[in-house]
Scaffold this motif. Structure first.
Motif, PDB file in Angstrom:
ATOM      1  N   VAL A 193      11.492  -9.944  -2.941  1.00  0.00           N
ATOM      2  CA  VAL A 193      11.594  -8.487  -3.007  1.00  0.00           C
ATOM      3  C   VAL A 193      12.535  -8.121  -4.154  1.00  0.00           C
ATOM      4  O   VAL A 193      13.682  -8.559  -4.184  1.00  0.00           O
ATOM      5  N   VAL A 194      12.012  -7.323  -5.097  1.00  0.00           N
ATOM      6  CA  VAL A 194      12.828  -6.891  -6.235  1.00  0.00           C
ATOM      7  C   VAL A 194      13.194  -5.415  -6.155  1.00  0.00           C
ATOM      8  O   VAL A 194      14.071  -4.948  -6.882  1.00  0.00           O
ATOM      9  N   TRP A 195      12.523  -4.678  -5.281  1.00  0.00           N
ATOM     10  CA  TRP A 195      12.832  -3.259  -5.069  1.00  0.00           C
ATOM     11  C   TRP A 195      12.280  -2.846  -3.726  1.00  0.00           C
ATOM     12  O   TRP A 195      11.223  -3.321  -3.291  1.00  0.00           O
ATOM     13  N   ALA A 196      12.992  -1.932  -3.053  1.00  0.00           N
ATOM     14  CA  ALA A 196      12.516  -1.350  -1.794  1.00  0.00           C
ATOM     15  C   ALA A 196      13.086   0.047  -1.670  1.00  0.00           C
ATOM     16  O   ALA A 196      14.233   0.297  -2.089  1.00  0.00           O
ATOM     17  N   ASN A 197      12.307   0.950  -1.090  1.00  0.00           N
ATOM     18  CA  ASN A 197      12.835   2.295  -0.897  1.00  0.00           C
ATOM     19  C   ASN A 197      13.764   2.319   0.329  1.00  0.00           C
ATOM     20  O   ASN A 197      13.869   1.322   1.071  1.00  0.00           O
ATOM     21  N   ALA A 198      14.421   3.450   0.533  1.00  0.00           N
ATOM     22  CA  ALA A 198      15.423   3.556   1.604  1.00  0.00           C
ATOM     23  C   ALA A 198      14.818   3.314   2.985  1.00  0.00           C
ATOM     24  O   ALA A 198      15.430   2.657   3.831  1.00  0.00           O
ATOM     25  N   LYS A 199      13.599   3.834   3.230  1.00  0.00           N
ATOM     26  CA  LYS A 199      12.973   3.651   4.540  1.00  0.00           C
ATOM     27  C   LYS A 199      12.663   2.179   4.803  1.00  0.00           C
ATOM     28  O   LYS A 199      12.905   1.668   5.901  1.00  0.00           O
ATOM     29  N   ALA A 200      12.132   1.473   3.810  1.00  0.00           N
ATOM     30  CA  ALA A 200      11.824   0.052   3.974  1.00  0.00           C
ATOM     31  C   ALA A 200      13.098  -0.749   4.240  1.00  0.00           C
ATOM     32  O   ALA A 200      13.119  -1.639   5.098  1.00  0.00           O
ATOM     33  N   LYS A 201      14.169  -0.413   3.538  1.00  0.00           N
ATOM     34  CA  LYS A 201      15.452  -1.093   3.768  1.00  0.00           C
ATOM     35  C   LYS A 201      15.964  -0.825   5.185  1.00  0.00           C
ATOM     36  O   LYS A 201      16.442  -1.735   5.865  1.00  0.00           O
ATOM     37  N   ALA A 202      15.843   0.432   5.635  1.00  0.00           N
ATOM     38  CA  ALA A 202      16.299   0.786   6.983  1.00  0.00           C
ATOM     39  C   ALA A 202      15.456   0.087   8.052  1.00  0.00           C
ATOM     40  O   ALA A 202      16.001  -0.432   9.039  1.00  0.00           O
TER      41      ALA A 202
ATOM     42  N   PRO B 214       0.801  -1.234   0.000  1.00  0.00           N
ATOM     43  CA  PRO B 214       0.000   0.000   0.000  1.00  0.00           C
ATOM     44  C   PRO B 214       0.834   1.284   0.000  1.00  0.00           C
ATOM     45  O   PRO B 214       0.426   2.276  -0.607  1.00  0.00           O
ATOM     46  N   ALA B 215       1.978   1.286   0.657  1.00  0.00           N
ATOM     47  CA  ALA B 215       2.818   2.486   0.708  1.00  0.00           C
ATOM     48  C   ALA B 215       3.724   2.619  -0.517  1.00  0.00           C
ATOM     49  O   ALA B 215       4.441   3.605  -0.652  1.00  0.00           O
ATOM     50  N   ASN B 216       3.690   1.624  -1.407  1.00  0.00           N
ATOM     51  CA  ASN B 216       4.571   1.561  -2.576  1.00  0.00           C
ATOM     52  C   ASN B 216       6.042   1.656  -2.158  1.00  0.00           C
ATOM     53  O   ASN B 216       6.859   2.245  -2.851  1.00  0.00           O
ATOM     54  N   SER B 217       6.348   1.057  -1.012  1.00  0.00           N
ATOM     55  CA  SER B 217       7.729   1.082  -0.508  1.00  0.00           C
ATOM     56  C   SER B 217       8.469  -0.215  -0.784  1.00  0.00           C
ATOM     57  O   SER B 217       9.689  -0.271  -0.649  1.00  0.00           O
ATOM     58  N   VAL B 218       7.727  -1.261  -1.162  1.00  0.00           N
ATOM     59  CA  VAL B 218       8.325  -2.565  -1.451  1.00  0.00           C
ATOM     60  C   VAL B 218       7.625  -3.152  -2.682  1.00  0.00           C
ATOM     61  O   VAL B 218       6.398  -3.098  -2.775  1.00  0.00           O
ATOM     62  N   HIS B 219       8.422  -3.694  -3.614  1.00  0.00           N
ATOM     63  CA  HIS B 219       7.887  -4.409  -4.770  1.00  0.00           C
ATOM     64  C   HIS B 219       8.320  -5.862  -4.652  1.00  0.00           C
ATOM     65  O   HIS B 219       9.500  -6.150  -4.435  1.00  0.00           O
ATOM     66  N   VAL B 220       7.361  -6.769  -4.811  1.00  0.00           N
ATOM     67  CA  VAL B 220       7.609  -8.207  -4.682  1.00  0.00           C
ATOM     68  C   VAL B 220       7.217  -8.886  -5.988  1.00  0.00           C
ATOM     69  O   VAL B 220       6.133  -8.633  -6.513  1.00  0.00           O
ATOM     70  N   ALA B 221       8.098  -9.758  -6.485  1.00  0.00           N
ATOM     71  CA  ALA B 221       7.795 -10.560  -7.668  1.00  0.00           C
ATOM     72  C   ALA B 221       7.234 -11.896  -7.206  1.00  0.00           C
ATOM     73  O   ALA B 221       7.939 -12.694  -6.590  1.00  0.00           O
ATOM     74  N   ALA B 222       5.949 -12.120  -7.467  1.00  0.00           N
ATOM     75  CA  ALA B 222       5.308 -13.405  -7.164  1.00  0.00           C
ATOM     76  C   ALA B 222       5.523 -14.299  -8.374  1.00  0.00           C
ATOM     77  O   ALA B 222       5.221 -13.915  -9.499  1.00  0.00           O
ATOM     78  N   LYS B 223       6.079 -15.490  -8.120  1.00  0.00           N
ATOM     79  CA  LYS B 223       6.437 -16.366  -9.237  1.00  0.00           C
ATOM     80  C   LYS B 223       6.365 -17.818  -8.799  1.00  0.00           C
ATOM     81  O   LYS B 223       6.353 -18.118  -7.598  1.00  0.00           O
TER      82      LYS B 223
END
Length: 132
Positions: free
Chosen positions: A50-59, A31-40
């Motif tokens: 997880v294929v992408w995450a913003n700096a806050k999500a990583k922290a 919902p926050a568009n802070s994490v992108h996940v590839a379902a496969k």
């Protein structure tokens, strides 16, 4: 014409056996568009990496004990219950814990993920949207 009909007859089972892509597969954001996940597909199950995450999500993940958020399996060992439901485990990197969970396909662009403590109590849900 007869050769074509015979070839088609033998080719049909091969075409029917070809794997299909389930509509739950793809890249989804929380919902926050802070994490992108590839379902496969992962063998006969589904996983979500997880294929992408913003700096806050990583922290936040690093604070919780998961320093390498990108590349982690958040959805683990999901088995298909029916056409719209999957059951498996959900890893929450912020607290470094794994919970039982479900994924429900709402439509082609929306999933609902739900994770619960033991016994189905303390459940939380999130709506995930397909990344275009």
């Amino acid at each position: 014409m007869r050769r074509f009909a015979i070839a088609l007859l033998f080719a049909t089972p091969v075409l029917a056996a070809a794997p299909t892509t389930h509509r739950s597969y793809g890249v989804w954001h929380n919902p926050a568009n802070s994490v992108h996940v590839a379902a496969k597909p992962c063998g006969d199950k589904m996983c979500g990496v997880v294929v992408w995450a913003n700096a806050k999500a990583k922290a936040d993940a690093a604070k919780g004990g998961s320093p390498h958020l990108v590349g982690m399996d958040l959805f683990q060992d999901f088995t298909q219950v029916d056409d719209t439901h999957w059951k498996g485990k959900v890893f929450v990197p912020d607290i470094n814990k794994t919970f039982s969970g479900t994924v429900t396909v709402v439509n082609d662009n929306t999933l609902t993920g739900k994770g619960c403590l033991i016994g189905g109590i303390g459940c939380k849900s999130q709506t995930w949207t397909r990344v275009k």
